[in-house]
Design a protein around this motif. Structure first.
Motif, PDB file in Angstrom:
ATOM      1  N   ALA A 118       1.046  -0.965   0.054  1.00 42.17           N
ATOM      2  CA  ALA A 118      -0.190  -0.025  -0.050  1.00 42.17           C
ATOM      3  C   ALA A 118       0.903   1.425   0.075  1.00 42.17           C
ATOM      4  O   ALA A 118       1.821   1.331   1.018  1.00 42.17           O
ATOM      5  CB  ALA A 118      -0.982  -0.160   1.242  1.00 42.17           C
ATOM      6  N   SER A 121      -1.044   7.632  -3.135  1.00 35.74           N
ATOM      7  CA  SER A 121      -1.243   7.888  -4.260  1.00 35.74           C
ATOM      8  C   SER A 121      -0.489   8.409  -5.352  1.00 35.74           C
ATOM      9  O   SER A 121      -0.462   8.112  -6.592  1.00 35.74           O
ATOM     10  CB  SER A 121      -2.738   8.656  -4.478  1.00 35.74           C
ATOM     11  OG  SER A 121      -2.555   9.963  -3.901  1.00 35.74           O
ATOM     12  N   SER A 170      -0.053   6.798   5.327  1.00 36.07           N
ATOM     13  CA  SER A 170      -0.826   7.893   4.971  1.00 36.07           C
ATOM     14  C   SER A 170      -0.342   9.222   5.505  1.00 36.07           C
ATOM     15  O   SER A 170      -0.538  10.335   5.043  1.00 36.07           O
ATOM     16  CB  SER A 170      -2.259   7.734   5.520  1.00 36.07           C
ATOM     17  OG  SER A 170      -2.371   7.582   6.938  1.00 36.07           O
ATOM     18  N   SER A 185      -7.747  -2.294   1.688  1.00 33.20           N
ATOM     19  CA  SER A 185      -8.780  -2.078   1.153  1.00 33.20           C
ATOM     20  C   SER A 185      -9.880  -1.591   2.297  1.00 33.20           C
ATOM     21  O   SER A 185     -10.727  -0.407   2.119  1.00 33.20           O
ATOM     22  CB  SER A 185      -9.531  -3.284   0.641  1.00 33.20           C
ATOM     23  OG  SER A 185      -8.923  -3.597  -0.552  1.00 33.20           O
ATOM     24  N   ASN A 188      -8.764   1.991   3.275  1.00 36.29           N
ATOM     25  CA  ASN A 188      -9.305   2.976   2.132  1.00 36.29           C
ATOM     26  C   ASN A 188     -10.767   3.243   2.275  1.00 36.29           C
ATOM     27  O   ASN A 188     -11.312   4.421   2.277  1.00 36.29           O
ATOM     28  CB  ASN A 188      -9.006   2.377   0.745  1.00 36.29           C
ATOM     29  CG  ASN A 188      -7.662   2.423   0.274  1.00 36.29           C
ATOM     30  OD1 ASN A 188      -6.877   3.321   1.000  1.00 36.29           O
ATOM     31  ND2 ASN A 188      -7.218   1.835  -0.654  1.00 36.29           N
ATOM     32  N   PRO A 192     -11.600   7.626   3.526  1.00 40.08           N
ATOM     33  CA  PRO A 192     -11.468   7.992   1.905  1.00 40.08           C
ATOM     34  C   PRO A 192     -10.659   9.227   1.696  1.00 40.08           C
ATOM     35  O   PRO A 192     -10.335   9.417   0.572  1.00 40.08           O
ATOM     36  CB  PRO A 192     -13.173   8.453   1.875  1.00 40.08           C
ATOM     37  CG  PRO A 192     -13.743   8.695   3.331  1.00 40.08           C
ATOM     38  CD  PRO A 192     -12.748   7.591   4.060  1.00 40.08           C
ATOM     39  N   ALA A 195      -6.911   7.886   1.164  1.00 38.70           N
ATOM     40  CA  ALA A 195      -6.932   6.623   0.278  1.00 38.70           C
ATOM     41  C   ALA A 195      -5.683   6.394  -0.246  1.00 38.70           C
ATOM     42  O   ALA A 195      -4.925   6.997  -0.757  1.00 38.70           O
ATOM     43  CB  ALA A 195      -8.156   6.435  -0.703  1.00 38.70           C
ATOM     44  N   ARG A 197      -2.909   3.636  -2.769  1.00 41.54           N
ATOM     45  CA  ARG A 197      -2.946   2.954  -3.931  1.00 41.54           C
ATOM     46  C   ARG A 197      -2.250   1.444  -3.464  1.00 41.54           C
ATOM     47  O   ARG A 197      -1.405   1.401  -2.771  1.00 41.54           O
ATOM     48  CB  ARG A 197      -2.125   3.618  -5.042  1.00 41.54           C
ATOM     49  CG  ARG A 197      -2.057   2.813  -6.211  1.00 41.54           C
ATOM     50  CD  ARG A 197      -1.874   3.751  -7.369  1.00 41.54           C
ATOM     51  NE  ARG A 197      -0.528   4.336  -7.036  1.00 41.54           N
ATOM     52  CZ  ARG A 197       0.730   3.995  -7.366  1.00 41.54           C
ATOM     53  NH1 ARG A 197       1.058   2.900  -8.131  1.00 41.54           N
ATOM     54  NH2 ARG A 197       1.893   4.492  -7.123  1.00 41.54           N
TER      55      ARG A 197
END
Length: 255
Positions: A118, A121, A170, A185, A188, A192, A195, A197
C-alpha cells in the motif's frame, strides 16, 4: 505473515489437549455452530456488532446453509479455540503446513490473498521489485514479509498491527506498507480522504501468497462436506463477494 487473521503469541498452549469432535449431526441437534472470532478486529469481526465484520456475516450465512444458528465464541489468540469449544474459524490459510500447530481441518478455499504494498497515491512505486535502498517499508514484526523484504536490503520499519503501518504510510512517515489487500482495502473504505494505492501482489514469491478457507476443529466427514457444499453455493450466488464487498474488499479467485 501467515498468522494474519489472529495474532498468535507464545503462551500457555491448549492445542495439545484433544478437542471434543463435533459431528454435523451433533451441531444440527444442538441447533448452532460455533465460530471463534476476535472481539475487536474489524473488518474481520467485532463484538460491538456495528458493523459485525465479514467473518460474522459469513458465519451467519454458513449457519443458515447448514440449517442452524451461529454461536459466537470470542477469543484473542488461536490457542484459545479449543477451550472455547467452537467448531470453525474463518479466513484461515489453506495450507496444511501453515496449520501444523493448530491441527485445523481445511475446507475448499474460497478466495486468494497474500501480501501487497500500500503506497500513497502519488508514489512512483509499482511493485515489490521497485523497492530499493531509499524506500522504507512498514512490515509486521516477525512476519515472512519482513524477512523477505529485509533480505533484499530494503529498509524496514516494524509495526505490531497492519493498521499502524497503513497510518504511517498515509502520514508519509514511510514509503509503503506490506499488508494484506484486506487491511488496505478496509483502510481505504474507512479513510476516504487518505486513500492509498494498492499494488498487485507478487505471485512469484510463494510465501507472500495463499488461499483462504474455513478451518474446522476435528470435524467429521459429513461436516466437512456440508461446509464445502455451503461455500460453493454461497460463492456461486455471489453472497461471499457481497459480504466482503461491504467492507471495501474485492475477492480474488483461489488458485
Amino acid at each position: 505473515m501467515k498468522a494474519i487473521v489472529l495474532a498468535i503469541v507464545a503462551a500457555a498452549i491448549v492445542l495439545s489437549e484433544p478437542a471434543q469432535a463435533r459431528t454435523l449431526d451433533a451441531i444440527r441437534a444442538s441447533g448452532a455452530i460455533g465460530l471463534c472470532a476476535h472481539p475487536n478486529s474489524l473488518p474481520f469481526a467485532s463484538k460491538a456488532g456495528d458493523p459485525p465484520g465479514f467473518q460474522v456475516e459469513l458465519g451467519r450465512a454458513l449457519a443458515r446453509e447448514l440449517g442452524v444458528s451461529l454461536r459466537l465464541d470470542w477469543i484473542i489468540t488461536q490457542y484459545q479455540m479449543r477451550s472455547a469449544g467452537c467448531d470453525i474459524l474463518l479466513d484461515v490459510i489453506a495450507d496444511r503446513e501453515a496449520q501444523g500447530e493448530t491441527r485445523l481441518r481445511i475446507s475448499k478455499p474460497y478466495y486468494r490473498t497474500g501480501v501487497a504494498l500500500a503506497v500513497p497515491s502519488s508514489s512512483a512505486l509499482t511493485s515489490f521489485k521497485s523497492l530499493g535502498e531509499h524506500t522504507k517499508v512498514g512490515v509486521q514484526v516477525g512476519s515472512v514479509a519482513a524477512m523477505i523484504i529485509g533480505q533484499r536490503r530494503v529498509p524496514t520499519s516494524t509495526f505490531g498491527f497492519e493498521s499502524d503501518s497503513l497510518d504511517a504510510v498515509s502520514n508519509h512517515e514511510i514509503d509503503a506498507a506490506a499488508v494484506t489487500p484486506t487491511a488496505a482495502s478496509y483502510f481505504n473504505l474507512t479513510h476516504p480522504d487518505k486513500a492509498l494505492r494498492i499494488l498487485d501482489r507478487d505471485e512469484g514469491v510463494a510465501d507472500l501468497n495463499w488461499n483462504v478457507a474455513v478451518g474446522m476443529i476435528r470435524p467429521d466427514d459429513a461436516l466437512r462436506e456440508a461446509i464445502d457444499g455451503a461455500l460453493e453455493r454461497l460463492r456461486n450466488d455471489g453472497t461471499i463477494e457481497r459480504i466482503y464487498g461491504r467492507y471495501g474488499i474485492v475477492l480474488q479467485t483461489p488458485r
